[in-house]
Design a protein around this motif. Sequence first.
Motif, short mmCIF file in Angstrom:
data_model
loop_
_atom_site.label_atom_id
_atom_site.label_comp_id
_atom_site.label_asym_id
_atom_site.label_seq_id
_atom_site.Cartn_x
_atom_site.Cartn_y
_atom_site.Cartn_z
N GLU A 145 80.08 5.67 48.76
CA GLU A 145 79.67 4.84 47.62
C GLU A 145 78.16 4.77 47.53
O GLU A 145 77.58 4.86 46.43
CB GLU A 145 80.27 3.44 47.76
N MET A 146 77.49 4.62 48.68
CA MET A 146 76.02 4.57 48.69
C MET A 146 75.43 5.89 48.21
O MET A 146 74.43 5.92 47.50
CB MET A 146 75.52 4.24 50.10
N GLU A 147 76.06 6.99 48.60
CA GLU A 147 75.57 8.30 48.14
C GLU A 147 75.72 8.42 46.63
O GLU A 147 74.83 8.96 45.96
CB GLU A 147 76.36 9.41 48.85
N ASP A 148 76.83 7.92 46.08
CA ASP A 148 77.02 7.97 44.63
C ASP A 148 75.97 7.12 43.92
O ASP A 148 75.43 7.53 42.88
CB ASP A 148 78.42 7.48 44.27
N VAL A 149 75.68 5.93 44.47
CA VAL A 149 74.68 5.05 43.86
C VAL A 149 73.31 5.72 43.88
O VAL A 149 72.56 5.69 42.90
CB VAL A 149 74.62 3.70 44.60
N GLN A 150 72.97 6.37 45.01
CA GLN A 150 71.68 7.04 45.12
C GLN A 150 71.57 8.19 44.11
O GLN A 150 70.52 8.39 43.49
CB GLN A 150 71.49 7.58 46.55
N GLU A 151 72.66 8.92 43.93
CA GLU A 151 72.65 10.01 42.96
C GLU A 151 72.45 9.48 41.54
O GLU A 151 71.70 10.06 40.75
CB GLU A 151 73.96 10.80 43.04
N ASP A 152 73.10 8.34 41.24
CA ASP A 152 72.94 7.74 39.91
C ASP A 152 71.50 7.28 39.69
O ASP A 152 70.93 7.47 38.61
CB ASP A 152 73.90 6.55 39.75
N GLN A 153 70.89 6.68 40.73
CA GLN A 153 69.52 6.22 40.61
C GLN A 153 68.57 7.39 40.41
O GLN A 153 67.63 7.33 39.60
CB GLN A 153 69.13 5.42 41.85
N ASP A 154 68.79 8.45 41.16
CA ASP A 154 67.93 9.63 41.01
C ASP A 154 68.06 10.21 39.61
O ASP A 154 67.07 10.63 39.00
CB ASP A 154 68.32 10.69 42.06
N GLN A 155 69.29 10.22 39.08
CA GLN A 155 69.50 10.76 37.74
C GLN A 155 68.84 9.89 36.69
O GLN A 155 68.22 10.39 35.74
CB GLN A 155 71.01 10.86 37.46
N ASP A 156 68.93 8.55 36.87
CA ASP A 156 68.29 7.64 35.92
C ASP A 156 66.78 7.82 35.93
O ASP A 156 66.13 7.82 34.87
CB ASP A 156 68.65 6.18 36.27
N ALA A 157 66.21 7.95 37.14
CA ALA A 157 64.76 8.14 37.24
C ALA A 157 64.32 9.44 36.57
O ALA A 157 63.30 9.50 35.89
CB ALA A 157 64.34 8.14 38.72
N GLU A 158 65.12 10.49 36.75
CA GLU A 158 64.80 11.77 36.13
C GLU A 158 64.88 11.68 34.60
O GLU A 158 64.03 12.22 33.89
CB GLU A 158 65.76 12.84 36.64
N ASP A 159 65.91 10.95 34.11
CA ASP A 159 66.04 10.78 32.66
C ASP A 159 64.86 10.00 32.08
O ASP A 159 64.34 10.35 31.01
CB ASP A 159 67.36 10.05 32.35
N GLU A 160 64.44 8.93 32.79
CA GLU A 160 63.29 8.14 32.31
C GLU A 160 62.02 8.98 32.28
O GLU A 160 61.22 8.89 31.36
CB GLU A 160 63.10 6.92 33.21
N GLU A 161 61.85 9.80 33.30
CA GLU A 161 60.66 10.66 33.35
C GLU A 161 60.65 11.65 32.19
O GLU A 161 59.61 11.90 31.57
CB GLU A 161 60.63 11.41 34.69
N ASN A 162 61.84 12.19 31.89
CA ASN A 162 61.92 13.13 30.77
C ASN A 162 61.62 12.43 29.45
O ASN A 162 60.96 13.00 28.56
CB ASN A 162 63.31 13.76 30.72
N GLU A 163 62.09 11.16 29.30
CA GLU A 163 61.83 10.42 28.07
C GLU A 163 60.34 10.14 27.91
O GLU A 163 59.80 10.23 26.81
CB GLU A 163 62.62 9.11 28.10
N VAL A 164 59.66 9.79 29.02
CA VAL A 164 58.22 9.54 28.97
C VAL A 164 57.47 10.79 28.56
O VAL A 164 56.55 10.77 27.73
CB VAL A 164 57.71 9.03 30.34
#
Length: 238
Positions: A145-164
């Motif tokens: 579960e922690m690995e899934d959460v970390q993957e989601d956070q990494d994906q969100d950070a990547e999406d935000e960076e792309n939006e910026v």
Amino acid sequence: MKGRPIDQIVYECMFPKPKSTDPQNFQGLLQRQLVPEVRLETQAFYGHLSSQEAKYPGLDYAYQPHRNRLSRYPWHRRLFRAFDNLKLTDSEIAGLTKWEGTRWAKERYEKEQGVVIRDTTGDGIEPWIDPSLRIPVAQRAEVEEMEDVQEDQDQDAEDEENEVDEDMDEDSDTEIQSVGLELNERLRAAAAEREAGNPAAIMDEEWEQWLKDAAESGTIPFLSGELSPDANFPGTRP
């Protein structure tokens, strides 16, 4: 001196005093009872009889897991009881069990056809791990579960960076399209003319319109009075 056939010895052990309703020999037992039970077990185990593995399951009557499966059926239970009472060896059992669904039938088919039928009964079973090295189920689920959460956070950070990055690109394009090199040259020429002593020199009308639109739309939130399009520069307004 040649010994008695194994099938006869097993039959006599299973039927010391055969009745009229009992099979009269081992072949009769095989055809009437054992083979039908093999077909029932194969159907129950695979759920069908369409694959090569289901047609040739390779049941080994000396292999305990296979004996456990077949022992669900009454005539096979009696057969295995006779094997144990007679203390037959694995070789003697293999020499006797030559019928449909057995290891002998599978190996003969593979040899004749030049193929290997893969055993899929172990598919989906994880490799054995020493109990002292095993991770508890609850802890393993927590780690996953922690690995899934970390993957989601990494994906969100990547999406935000792309939006910026996209926003910065859009801002840059807007700035270039709004001002432009040609307009900049005209403004510099008008400013130079004023500095040369011509206060009546008119600043660029396109620039004034752009500056006014930008102020009204909020693109330039802090606009000083000196740069306001409503400011009364000499020569720019009547």
